[in-house]
Design a protein around this motif. Structure first.
Motif, PDB file in Angstrom:
ATOM      1  N   GLU A 140       0.825  -1.214   0.000  1.00  0.00           N
ATOM      2  CA  GLU A 140       0.000   0.000   0.000  1.00  0.00           C
ATOM      3  C   GLU A 140       0.858   1.262   0.000  1.00  0.00           C
ATOM      4  OE1 GLU A 140      -0.480  -2.628   1.868  1.00  0.00           O
ATOM      5  OE2 GLU A 140      -2.600  -3.182   1.889  1.00  0.00           O
ATOM      6  N   LEU A 141       2.025   1.181   0.638  1.00  0.00           N
ATOM      7  CA  LEU A 141       2.922   2.355   0.656  1.00  0.00           C
ATOM      8  C   LEU A 141       4.339   1.911   0.305  1.00  0.00           C
ATOM      9  CD1 LEU A 141       3.567   5.340   1.272  1.00  0.00           C
ATOM     10  CD2 LEU A 141       3.781   4.725   3.689  1.00  0.00           C
ATOM     11  N   LYS A 142       4.899   2.563  -0.706  1.00  0.00           N
ATOM     12  CA  LYS A 142       6.280   2.256  -1.114  1.00  0.00           C
ATOM     13  C   LYS A 142       7.107   3.527  -1.007  1.00  0.00           C
ATOM     14  CE  LYS A 142       4.611  -1.060  -4.507  1.00  0.00           C
ATOM     15  NZ  LYS A 142       4.587  -1.427  -5.926  1.00  0.00           N
ATOM     16  N   ILE A 143       8.213   3.412  -0.300  1.00  0.00           N
ATOM     17  CA  ILE A 143       9.100   4.567  -0.157  1.00  0.00           C
ATOM     18  C   ILE A 143      10.443   4.205  -0.787  1.00  0.00           C
ATOM     19  CG2 ILE A 143      10.372   6.005   1.498  1.00  0.00           C
ATOM     20  CD1 ILE A 143       7.996   5.670   3.425  1.00  0.00           C
ATOM     21  N   PHE A 144      10.951   5.088  -1.628  1.00  0.00           N
ATOM     22  CA  PHE A 144      12.299   4.902  -2.172  1.00  0.00           C
ATOM     23  C   PHE A 144      13.168   5.978  -1.528  1.00  0.00           C
ATOM     24  CE2 PHE A 144      15.790   5.006  -5.179  1.00  0.00           C
ATOM     25  CZ  PHE A 144      15.963   3.659  -5.465  1.00  0.00           C
ATOM     26  N   LEU A 145      14.095   5.504  -0.687  1.00  0.00           N
ATOM     27  CA  LEU A 145      14.918   6.432   0.088  1.00  0.00           C
ATOM     28  C   LEU A 145      16.229   6.696  -0.641  1.00  0.00           C
ATOM     29  CD1 LEU A 145      14.359   7.685   2.870  1.00  0.00           C
ATOM     30  CD2 LEU A 145      15.623   5.807   3.892  1.00  0.00           C
ATOM     31  N   THR A 146      16.617   7.963  -0.738  1.00  0.00           N
ATOM     32  CA  THR A 146      17.907   8.274  -1.354  1.00  0.00           C
ATOM     33  C   THR A 146      18.641   9.285  -0.488  1.00  0.00           C
ATOM     34  OG1 THR A 146      17.185  10.199  -2.628  1.00  0.00           O
ATOM     35  CG2 THR A 146      16.955   8.069  -3.696  1.00  0.00           C
ATOM     36  N   ALA A 147      19.948   9.344  -0.685  1.00  0.00           N
ATOM     37  CA  ALA A 147      20.766  10.359  -0.012  1.00  0.00           C
ATOM     38  C   ALA A 147      22.030  10.523  -0.840  1.00  0.00           C
ATOM     39  CB  ALA A 147      21.110   9.925   1.406  1.00  0.00           C
ATOM     40  N   ASP A 148      22.618  11.668  -0.724  1.00  0.00           N
ATOM     41  CA  ASP A 148      23.851  11.981  -1.426  1.00  0.00           C
ATOM     42  C   ASP A 148      24.946  10.949  -1.066  1.00  0.00           C
ATOM     43  OD1 ASP A 148      25.275  14.369  -2.790  1.00  0.00           O
ATOM     44  OD2 ASP A 148      26.576  13.746  -1.118  1.00  0.00           O
ATOM     45  N   PRO A 149      25.710  10.438  -2.064  1.00  0.00           N
ATOM     46  CA  PRO A 149      26.723   9.414  -1.754  1.00  0.00           C
ATOM     47  C   PRO A 149      27.739   9.844  -0.684  1.00  0.00           C
ATOM     48  CG  PRO A 149      26.417   9.588  -4.126  1.00  0.00           C
ATOM     49  CD  PRO A 149      25.586  10.675  -3.513  1.00  0.00           C
ATOM     50  N   ASP A 150      28.170  11.097  -0.684  1.00  0.00           N
ATOM     51  CA  ASP A 150      29.137  11.547   0.337  1.00  0.00           C
ATOM     52  C   ASP A 150      28.532  11.406   1.734  1.00  0.00           C
ATOM     53  OD1 ASP A 150      31.045  12.132  -1.490  1.00  0.00           O
ATOM     54  OD2 ASP A 150      30.585  14.285  -1.599  1.00  0.00           O
ATOM     55  N   GLU A 151      27.274  11.745   1.831  1.00  0.00           N
ATOM     56  CA  GLU A 151      26.582  11.667   3.115  1.00  0.00           C
ATOM     57  C   GLU A 151      26.422  10.193   3.532  1.00  0.00           C
ATOM     58  OE1 GLU A 151      25.912  13.825   5.266  1.00  0.00           O
ATOM     59  OE2 GLU A 151      24.530  12.700   6.560  1.00  0.00           O
ATOM     60  N   ARG A 152      26.180   9.343   2.560  1.00  0.00           N
ATOM     61  CA  ARG A 152      26.031   7.917   2.873  1.00  0.00           C
ATOM     62  C   ARG A 152      27.349   7.335   3.364  1.00  0.00           C
ATOM     63  NH1 ARG A 152      24.486   4.485  -1.274  1.00  0.00           N
ATOM     64  NH2 ARG A 152      24.783   5.874  -3.008  1.00  0.00           N
ATOM     65  N   VAL A 153      28.455   7.737   2.748  1.00  0.00           N
ATOM     66  CA  VAL A 153      29.776   7.255   3.176  1.00  0.00           C
ATOM     67  C   VAL A 153      30.044   7.732   4.611  1.00  0.00           C
ATOM     68  CG1 VAL A 153      32.271   7.462   2.794  1.00  0.00           C
ATOM     69  CG2 VAL A 153      30.737   7.144   0.844  1.00  0.00           C
ATOM     70  N   ARG A 156      27.941   5.722   7.063  1.00  0.00           N
ATOM     71  CA  ARG A 156      28.419   4.337   7.167  1.00  0.00           C
ATOM     72  C   ARG A 156      29.694   4.285   8.019  1.00  0.00           C
ATOM     73  NH1 ARG A 156      27.583  -0.663   7.631  1.00  0.00           N
ATOM     74  NH2 ARG A 156      28.978  -2.081   6.595  1.00  0.00           N
ATOM     75  N   GLN A 157      30.563   5.276   7.796  1.00  0.00           N
ATOM     76  CA  GLN A 157      31.816   5.281   8.549  1.00  0.00           C
ATOM     77  C   GLN A 157      31.547   5.523  10.047  1.00  0.00           C
ATOM     78  OE1 GLN A 157      34.886   7.747   6.895  1.00  0.00           O
ATOM     79  NE2 GLN A 157      36.453   6.383   7.697  1.00  0.00           N
ATOM     80  N   LEU A 158      30.597   6.415  10.332  1.00  0.00           N
ATOM     81  CA  LEU A 158      30.225   6.672  11.732  1.00  0.00           C
ATOM     82  C   LEU A 158      29.701   5.398  12.386  1.00  0.00           C
ATOM     83  CD1 LEU A 158      28.299  10.102  11.749  1.00  0.00           C
ATOM     84  CD2 LEU A 158      30.455   9.545  12.883  1.00  0.00           C
ATOM     85  N   GLU A 159      28.895   4.672  11.617  1.00  0.00           N
ATOM     86  CA  GLU A 159      28.295   3.435  12.120  1.00  0.00           C
ATOM     87  C   GLU A 159      29.393   2.412  12.441  1.00  0.00           C
ATOM     88  OE1 GLU A 159      24.620   2.300   9.757  1.00  0.00           O
ATOM     89  OE2 GLU A 159      25.929   0.590   9.389  1.00  0.00           O
ATOM     90  N   GLU A 170      38.159   5.860   2.125  1.00  0.00           N
ATOM     91  CA  GLU A 170      38.254   5.312   0.775  1.00  0.00           C
ATOM     92  C   GLU A 170      37.711   3.881   0.684  1.00  0.00           C
ATOM     93  OE1 GLU A 170      38.542   7.701  -1.268  1.00  0.00           O
ATOM     94  OE2 GLU A 170      38.185   6.078  -2.693  1.00  0.00           O
ATOM     95  N   SER A 171      38.049   3.058   1.676  1.00  0.00           N
ATOM     96  CA  SER A 171      37.588   1.671   1.602  1.00  0.00           C
ATOM     97  C   SER A 171      36.085   1.583   1.853  1.00  0.00           C
ATOM     98  CB  SER A 171      38.372   0.765   2.563  1.00  0.00           C
ATOM     99  OG  SER A 171      38.058   1.088   3.889  1.00  0.00           O
ATOM    100  N   VAL A 172      35.570   2.463   2.713  1.00  0.00           N
ATOM    101  CA  VAL A 172      34.126   2.475   2.954  1.00  0.00           C
ATOM    102  C   VAL A 172      33.408   2.898   1.674  1.00  0.00           C
ATOM    103  CG1 VAL A 172      32.261   3.597   4.263  1.00  0.00           C
ATOM    104  CG2 VAL A 172      34.374   2.961   5.408  1.00  0.00           C
ATOM    105  N   ARG A 173      33.943   3.935   1.014  1.00  0.00           N
ATOM    106  CA  ARG A 173      33.339   4.430  -0.229  1.00  0.00           C
ATOM    107  C   ARG A 173      33.348   3.344  -1.306  1.00  0.00           C
ATOM    108  NH1 ARG A 173      32.524   9.584  -1.969  1.00  0.00           N
ATOM    109  NH2 ARG A 173      33.685  10.300  -0.175  1.00  0.00           N
TER     110      ARG A 173
END
Ligand code: DC
Length: 226
Positions: A140-153, A156-159, A170-173
């Motif tokens: 019933e509800l579909k969400i496609f989530l996006t974010a800028d690749p730099d922000e995603r890196v 991920r690194q913080l996590e 670099e390796s995370v990217r």
């Protein structure tokens, strides 16, 4: 209010699991992290040295894999054949191998079948790459989530740092972009936005803001007649 299915898809590390978990808890829905299932299969394949190109070995291995989610101390944890593997499936060894495993049609078939069963009663939020396109095309509800690749890196690194894993940016990217590439170019159910998905770009949104946006969409959808 209807017991709907909410599908959340998107690239790696754009906060799908955080949003899915927050939404499920706000709506008192179930939550399924479909990526954790691909990761658990990958861990099994690595631990048993399964050759991904050997179809018979893959099919035989899948017969011995049982994946469950259990709630332990208010945490959703993944179990593989009765063992808590939540920490192991998040490490770099699994992250580096999971996309090729998730591209194997036999693996997808087995996991999609389980995912469909988990959503049978509705009242569920599931996140992944093909939830709105393959697993629940009628969600019933579909969400496609996006974010800028730099922000995603950065996220991920913080996590990873929070888990005590020190990896270079670099390796995370590299790992993130390579997973995006494999996930969106594979032949079997590649990552793509469903035609009827609503896009949320959360580059500039914090956790609360993205939740409020998604909750608004969920409430609107739940009010609509079936
Ligand atoms: O969301 P994640 O990073 O934990 O997902 C791990 C991998 O599994 C990712 O490379 C893509 C794959 N995946 C998939 O192919 N289909 C899904 N529904 C969920 C994950």
């Amino acid at each position: 209010m209807r017991n709907i299915i909410i599908a959340i898809d998107g690239y790696s590390s754009c906060g799908k699991s955080t949003l899915a978990r927050d939404l499920a808890s706000a709506l008192r829905f179930g939550y399924v992290d479909s990526g954790a299932m691909y990761r658990a299969v990958t861990l099994y394949f690595l631990n048993h040295s399964i050759d991904y190109d050997d179809r018979a070995a893959v099919i035989e291995a899948l017969r011995h894999i049982r994946i469950e989610f259990r709630n332990i101390n208010h945490q959703n944890r993944t179990f593989l054949n009765g063992q808590d593997v939540e920490d192991d499936i998040r490490d770099m060894r699994v992250s580096s191998a999971v996309s090729p495993v998730a591209a194997i049609p036999e693996v997808r078939r087995a996991l999609v079948q389980q995912q469909k069963a988990l959503g049978q009663t509705g009242g569920i939020v599931m996140d992944g790459r093909d939830i709105g396109t393959v697993v629940f095309p009628d969600a019933e509800l579909k969400i496609f989530l996006t974010a800028d690749p730099d922000e995603r890196v950065r996220r991920r690194q913080l996590e990873l740092t929070a888990k005590g894993l020190e990896l270079t940016e670099e390796s995370v990217r590299e790992n993130l972009l390579e997973r995006d590439r494999i996930d969106s170019t594979r032949a079997d159910s590649p990552l793509r936005q469903a035609d009827d998905a609503i896009v949320i770009d959360n580059t500039l949104l914090n956790r609360q803001e993205q939740l409020e946006l998604a909750l608004q969409l969920a409430h609107e959808t739940m009010k609509q007649p079936a």
